[in-house]
Design an enzyme around this catalytic site. Sequence first.
Site: not given
Length: 615
Positions: A387, A71, A266-267, A515, A222, A264, A242, A517, A269, A289, A213
Amino acid sequence: MKLDDLKHTKAKAWIEDVIKMCQPDDVYLCDGSQEEYDRLMQKLVDAGLGTPLKKRKHSFLFRSQPSDVARVEARTFIASKKEEDAGPTNHWTDPAELKKTMTGLYTGCMKGRTMYVIPFSMGPVGSDIAKNGIEVTDSEYVVCNMHIMTRVGTKVLDVMGTDGEFVPCLHSVGKPLAPGQTDEGQWPCADMEHKYISHFPEERLIWSYGSGYGGNALLGKKCFALRIASVLARDEGWLSEHMLILKITNPEGRVKYITGAFPSACGKTNLAMLIPTLPGWKVETVGDDIAWMKFGKDGRLYAINPEAGFFGVAPGTSDFSNKNAMESIKENTIFTNCGLTEDGDIWWEGIGYPAKGELIDWHGKKRPAPEKDKSPKGEEIAHPNARFTAPARQCPVIADNWEDPQGVPIDAFLFGGRRPSTIPLVHQSRDWNHGVFLGSIVGSEVTAAVISDQVGQVRRDPFAMLPFCGYHMGDYFKHWIEIGKKTSADKLPKIFYVNWFRKDENDNFIWPGYGENSRVLAWIFDRCDGKDNAVDTPIGWMPKEGAINTDGLDVSKEQMKEILSVDVEGWKKEIKDIRENHYPKFGKKLPKELTEALDTLEKRINASGSCCCKQ
């Protein structure tokens, strides 16, 4: 399909205007079929742009130009009629001037190419929460990615009928071809100064030029799902966020749904596809997302995942960090800017195993494989933003009701950032406005590994929406506060702030994350059930001693106390930073409720002295 098959009067007129401006050699109306996808993908392979992967069924690798890898925030515009409506966190430009400039670029831009008309639905087709769009593009790569990321084709046209609402999305790679000219196997795009990703909020219109892209070109992502949808949500009384969406089932079989917003790195996904370590607990994915949420007849917020696929960052994804993501991309996947192995598979840094022999890097150059699964900074085999685009249905933990058109009822919101100090492992807001306050101060702390002269500073990313809110963020905060007034407090989701990234004096992470978490999620689950497992503190509700299950964890009682205490001095600095550096950005549009929440926090911190606090 031909354009004559389109029965929507307004859409057909708009497309005919685009044809006159862009001057394509041919026009094709997408039907969303597998045959269509296969034919266009083969066209990309024949043109030397796509490489079939021998090791992954029906999967392909693409390489973009170095100038077109992510982006481009500096070239992303909110062209509202009034500059103040775009706010301090967006790049504003005058809509009339922008249209004049872009019309000049669009004129003749599709010569030598086919214009593809993509009817698409964000969300399950026909859902009351879903929205429709039509993307016009001259990129087969975009069509194939949109096939995965959205619901495309005839079924969408059937729902739109002759006069249904839709968001017009115009895209071009900005690379017209002379008669007989081809791309010669090179990714088509324009140079950086001619890239424009433009949003016209009042018109619900998206114009993108010069990039092929990701979110620059897949305009349902987005651009529509957040920037334009956030404006629609404000005007129509719902939320476009988001956020991931999780389905959690406890050992007794009770189910809750939790959304989460994280900047971004910060875990997010990993949390979306978490494999719980607690026996008897089950976590499933509804979305990784974006979440669209509207009130149901019962007064609760119901969420859908408006996307149909995952557009994930590849580097760092491994069986250790996210096994479910790795399982999701075994077939039917588009990879972009990854490495290519000798035996016809993809590879990237952090994939969890070394490659053998030679690799072809994302520039298309042959390279010896690194000894481990890492490369020196600046010499990566895969681009750091490489990606994968994969169908969500392939995720082994996708919830069976992830496409329920009614959506799923949300029990809790999570906010979080990467904070090595101050912010505890988890705390809960006292009420809705306090929760909006927590969302408004989300941020990650700069470490020595990033920019040395900014170490310790917090980069704020309110609600993880900083690059994606389509209007003034002060008004966005106000919208959240107004949402809290639309139903009774007991029907609103509870709001929590989590931080997996606390460090000790030796710069080591205290909490194991991944895991584990699930142990925090279990406490949150119980809080949503009203369980008395929390203590009131100056910053909100926090777990009572022993309320988080640590059986089998290599975390001491002292460490748990460290990450579940209130750092009084740290919070004083936090309050000072919010008051002096963060909130002033929003000027007169900052809601008084947030100022009041900050004042209340300061009073409680100054008056604190209880045993839960670290003095």
